[in-house]
Design an enzyme around this catalytic site. Structure first.
Site, PDB file in Angstrom:
ATOM      1  N   TYR A  87      -6.545 -19.329   6.568  1.00  0.00           N
ATOM      2  CA  TYR A  87      -6.043 -19.700   5.114  1.00  0.00           C
ATOM      3  C   TYR A  87      -4.480 -19.850   5.675  1.00  0.00           C
ATOM      4  O   TYR A  87      -3.759 -20.538   4.909  1.00  0.00           O
ATOM      5  CB  TYR A  87      -6.233 -18.482   4.123  1.00  0.00           C
ATOM      6  CG  TYR A  87      -5.508 -17.071   4.277  1.00  0.00           C
ATOM      7  CD1 TYR A  87      -4.323 -16.864   3.768  1.00  0.00           C
ATOM      8  CD2 TYR A  87      -6.221 -16.057   5.168  1.00  0.00           C
ATOM      9  CE1 TYR A  87      -3.672 -15.676   3.941  1.00  0.00           C
ATOM     10  CE2 TYR A  87      -5.323 -15.093   5.421  1.00  0.00           C
ATOM     11  CZ  TYR A  87      -4.311 -14.933   4.598  1.00  0.00           C
ATOM     12  OH  TYR A  87      -3.474 -13.541   4.910  1.00  0.00           O
ATOM     13  N   LYS A 128       5.684 -17.555   0.468  1.00  0.00           N
ATOM     14  CA  LYS A 128       4.724 -18.714   0.632  1.00  0.00           C
ATOM     15  C   LYS A 128       4.365 -19.495  -0.643  1.00  0.00           C
ATOM     16  O   LYS A 128       4.229 -20.652  -0.832  1.00  0.00           O
ATOM     17  CB  LYS A 128       3.261 -18.264   1.204  1.00  0.00           C
ATOM     18  CG  LYS A 128       2.286 -19.297   1.292  1.00  0.00           C
ATOM     19  CD  LYS A 128       0.882 -18.368   1.765  1.00  0.00           C
ATOM     20  CE  LYS A 128       0.270 -17.355   0.734  1.00  0.00           C
ATOM     21  NZ  LYS A 128      -0.883 -16.701   0.934  1.00  0.00           N
ATOM     22  N   GLU A 154     -14.187 -25.065 -17.744  1.00  0.00           N
ATOM     23  CA  GLU A 154     -15.425 -25.286 -18.700  1.00  0.00           C
ATOM     24  C   GLU A 154     -16.620 -25.691 -17.694  1.00  0.00           C
ATOM     25  O   GLU A 154     -17.629 -25.396 -18.260  1.00  0.00           O
ATOM     26  CB  GLU A 154     -14.969 -26.302 -19.454  1.00  0.00           C
ATOM     27  CG  GLU A 154     -16.047 -26.814 -20.609  1.00  0.00           C
ATOM     28  CD  GLU A 154     -15.776 -28.148 -21.306  1.00  0.00           C
ATOM     29  OE1 GLU A 154     -16.217 -28.384 -22.472  1.00  0.00           O
ATOM     30  OE2 GLU A 154     -14.882 -28.786 -20.664  1.00  0.00           O
ATOM     31  N   CYS A 202       2.802 -13.620   1.034  1.00  0.00           N
ATOM     32  CA  CYS A 202       2.752 -13.968  -0.314  1.00  0.00           C
ATOM     33  C   CYS A 202       3.625 -14.665  -1.098  1.00  0.00           C
ATOM     34  O   CYS A 202       3.512 -15.793  -1.754  1.00  0.00           O
ATOM     35  CB  CYS A 202       1.796 -13.003  -1.105  1.00  0.00           C
ATOM     36  SG  CYS A 202       1.028 -11.870  -0.121  1.00  0.00           S
ATOM     37  N   GLY A 243       0.848  -1.225   0.068  1.00  0.00           N
ATOM     38  CA  GLY A 243       0.017  -0.080  -0.052  1.00  0.00           C
ATOM     39  C   GLY A 243       0.748   1.316   0.009  1.00  0.00           C
ATOM     40  O   GLY A 243       0.517   2.382  -0.623  1.00  0.00           O
ATOM     41  N   HIS A 283     -12.391 -27.201 -23.891  1.00  0.00           N
ATOM     42  CA  HIS A 283     -12.721 -28.634 -23.581  1.00  0.00           C
ATOM     43  C   HIS A 283     -11.251 -29.309 -23.853  1.00  0.00           C
ATOM     44  O   HIS A 283     -10.689 -29.141 -24.832  1.00  0.00           O
ATOM     45  CB  HIS A 283     -13.647 -29.353 -24.151  1.00  0.00           C
ATOM     46  CG  HIS A 283     -13.993 -30.571 -23.607  1.00  0.00           C
ATOM     47  ND1 HIS A 283     -14.598 -31.170 -22.517  1.00  0.00           N
ATOM     48  CD2 HIS A 283     -13.539 -31.911 -24.439  1.00  0.00           C
ATOM     49  CE1 HIS A 283     -14.609 -32.457 -22.662  1.00  0.00           C
ATOM     50  NE2 HIS A 283     -14.252 -32.983 -23.643  1.00  0.00           N
ATOM     51  N   GLU A 291      -2.897 -23.281   4.557  1.00  0.00           N
ATOM     52  CA  GLU A 291      -1.671 -23.405   3.363  1.00  0.00           C
ATOM     53  C   GLU A 291      -0.536 -23.906   4.002  1.00  0.00           C
ATOM     54  O   GLU A 291       0.205 -24.805   3.348  1.00  0.00           O
ATOM     55  CB  GLU A 291      -1.521 -21.885   2.951  1.00  0.00           C
ATOM     56  CG  GLU A 291      -2.719 -21.272   2.176  1.00  0.00           C
ATOM     57  CD  GLU A 291      -2.263 -19.922   1.864  1.00  0.00           C
ATOM     58  OE1 GLU A 291      -2.841 -19.362   0.790  1.00  0.00           O
ATOM     59  OE2 GLU A 291      -1.660 -19.121   2.543  1.00  0.00           O
ATOM     60  N   CYS A 322       4.069  -9.113   2.408  1.00  0.00           N
ATOM     61  CA  CYS A 322       3.643  -9.953   1.448  1.00  0.00           C
ATOM     62  C   CYS A 322       4.896 -10.432   0.897  1.00  0.00           C
ATOM     63  O   CYS A 322       5.204 -11.631   0.363  1.00  0.00           O
ATOM     64  CB  CYS A 322       3.040  -9.168   0.301  1.00  0.00           C
ATOM     65  SG  CYS A 322       2.438  -9.899  -1.175  1.00  0.00           S
TER      66      CYS A 322
END
Length: 449
Positions: A176, A50, A442, A47, A15, A437, A180, A42
């Site tokens: 989380y 990790k 899908e 982030c 930030g 596909h 993780e 982060c």
């Protein structure tokens, strides 16, 4: 009054960095202070390292599947120390890149711990700097429960500096971060136990997603102890003993205990009271929709505020603040359609409303489409991997309120759907779109009630 700077930023996380560079692009005189490494949690303790560990763990899981795909068996060895050295070298290159970006933008980087002397003055290393506007972007820190023996436990910060892989890892907290790390360390061969105060992990996510991730991790032999909390930790005979209380009263032996019970704003030592900046629960800075604090010229973004704790959100808040104040283009951040992901295996991701939130707001007009299936990747193996996809819709138009997924590439698929959901797509729009596909994505286009 003449100031040293037009903008002084405290904290060089996502930030703060985004705001500093953006403000400089408008011609503002900008300085940014950081007491630790550039990039914030982060880049240094979150982030980035990790996700690199997740990718290393994926190679271990792929190696386990290789025999089913015709590869011959071979001996492999994972060097944790070598890997961590590579991670930290990569982070150093990011630090250098950020430093060069600040220099190129004309932003002055000041090393040290910034505190507020008054509403226009920041004190660092016994030097004072004045600014017309001040932005606080100091992030947060992991908190530990107040229980006997908690000093033996570590947080996510220390996980990236473990000298060796533990054979037995106990994790307190099923959010989380805990989930993780449970997934990663399990892939490396660690025996993992997760203790959570809820029956099911990942509080805040859609219930079908929570169940899907927990079932997937349980199949990988990760042990879950629900409706329970940690009571105490003892050191005995070169091992740690974690005692739980609640529905399950057990004693768990572990080499390492990770606490992942949440984070708190890193505001305690800022001396905010000197500038008339008010804080709320756990020290979170109170801000309005334009990131203004209770002090007219002081703003705050990111994890130190009372809003969403996500890196892209902090970055968006920083940019919106600068566009509003220096670009004279008032901008708010939309928190309704922020995607999020859990980089476990199975992976999970969500955007928009959960089923529970949608029914709370729209009642009986809410309808859900949900499907579970075995992805092609695991169909040649003896592992019964299951993917879950779900959309939440409302009204006769069946406008999509939320999309949720458990399975491979969930984060990338949900990220793409986030754009469409922000634009107001309906279930019919999905039905009429031709997919690729065979892909997992899908399946979102083929869902029936």
């Amino acid at each position: 009054m003449t100031f040293n700077y037009d903008l002084f930023v405290i904290g060089a996380g996502p930030g703060g960095l985004a705001a500093a560079k953006k403000a400089a692009s408008y011609g503002a005189r900008v300085a940014i202070a950081e007491k630790e490494a550039i990039g914030g949690t982060c880049v240094n303790r979150g982030c980035v390292p990790k996700k690199l560990i997740v990718q290393a763990a994926d190679l271990a899981l792929q190696n386990q599947m290789a025999l089913s795909y015709g590869w011959s068996d071979c001996e492999t060895y994972f060097d944790w120390t070598k890997f961590l050295n590579s991670v930290h070298q990569h982070i150093e290159t990011i630090h250098h890149s950020y430093f060069e970006q600040l220099q190129k933008a004309g932003v002055e980087l000041i090393r040290g711990d910034g505190t507020l002397r008054d509403a226009h003055t920041v004190e660092i290393n016994q030097s004072e700097y004045t600014a017309d506007k001040i932005l606080i972007a100091v992030g947060g820190y992991p908190i530990k429960p107040n229980i006997p023996g908690i000093e033996y436990a570590i947080t996510s910060r220390e996980m990236f500096h473990l000298p060796y892989l533990p054979q037995r890892l106990a994790i307190i907290g099923g959010g989380y971060i805990g989930v993780e790390f449970a997934s990663m360390m399990n892939a490396f061969g660690c025996e993992v136990t997760v203790i959570d105060q809820d029956e099911t992990i990942l509080s805040g996510f859609d219930d079908d997603i929570r169940i899907g991730v927990q079932e997937g991790l349980s199949k990988r032999r990760i042990r879950f102890i629900g409706n329970s909390t940690a009571k105490q930790i003892k050191y005995s005979e070169e091992r740690l003993l974690l005692t739980t209380t609640g529905d399950s009263r057990k004693t768990i032996a572990a080499d390492t205990i990770l606490v992942a019970t949440g984070r708190a704003p890193n505001t305690k030592n800022l001396r905010l009271e000197n500038a008339g900046v008010e804080v709320g629960e756990k020290g979170a800075i109170q801000v309005d929709e334009y990131s203004r604090t209770t002090a007219e010229n002081i703003f705050a973004v990111g994890d130190c505020t009372n809003r969403l704790q996500l890196t892209p959100v902090a970055r968006a808040e920083g940019i919106a603040f600068v566009n509003t104040v220096f670009g004279k283009k008032p901008q708010k951040v939309d928190y309704e359609q922020v995607p999020s992901a859990v980089f476990a295996r199975p992976e999970a991701a969500s955007v928009g409303m959960t089923e529970a939130k949608a029914r709370e707001k729209f009642g009986a007009s809410v309808k859900c489409y949900c499907d579970r299936f075995q992805p092609l990747l695991s169909q040649l193996t003896d592992k019964n991997e299951q993917a879950t996809i779900k959309i939440v819709v409302e009204g006769e138009s069946e406008r999509v309120l939320g999309a949720h997924m458990v399975g491979e590439h969930a984060a990338d698929i949900i990220q793409s759907l986030a754009v469409a959901i922000r634009k107001g797509i309906t279930k019919q729009d999905l039905d009429e779109t031709i997919g690729i596909h065979p892909t997992t994505a899908e399946e979102f286009l083929l869902m029936s009630p």
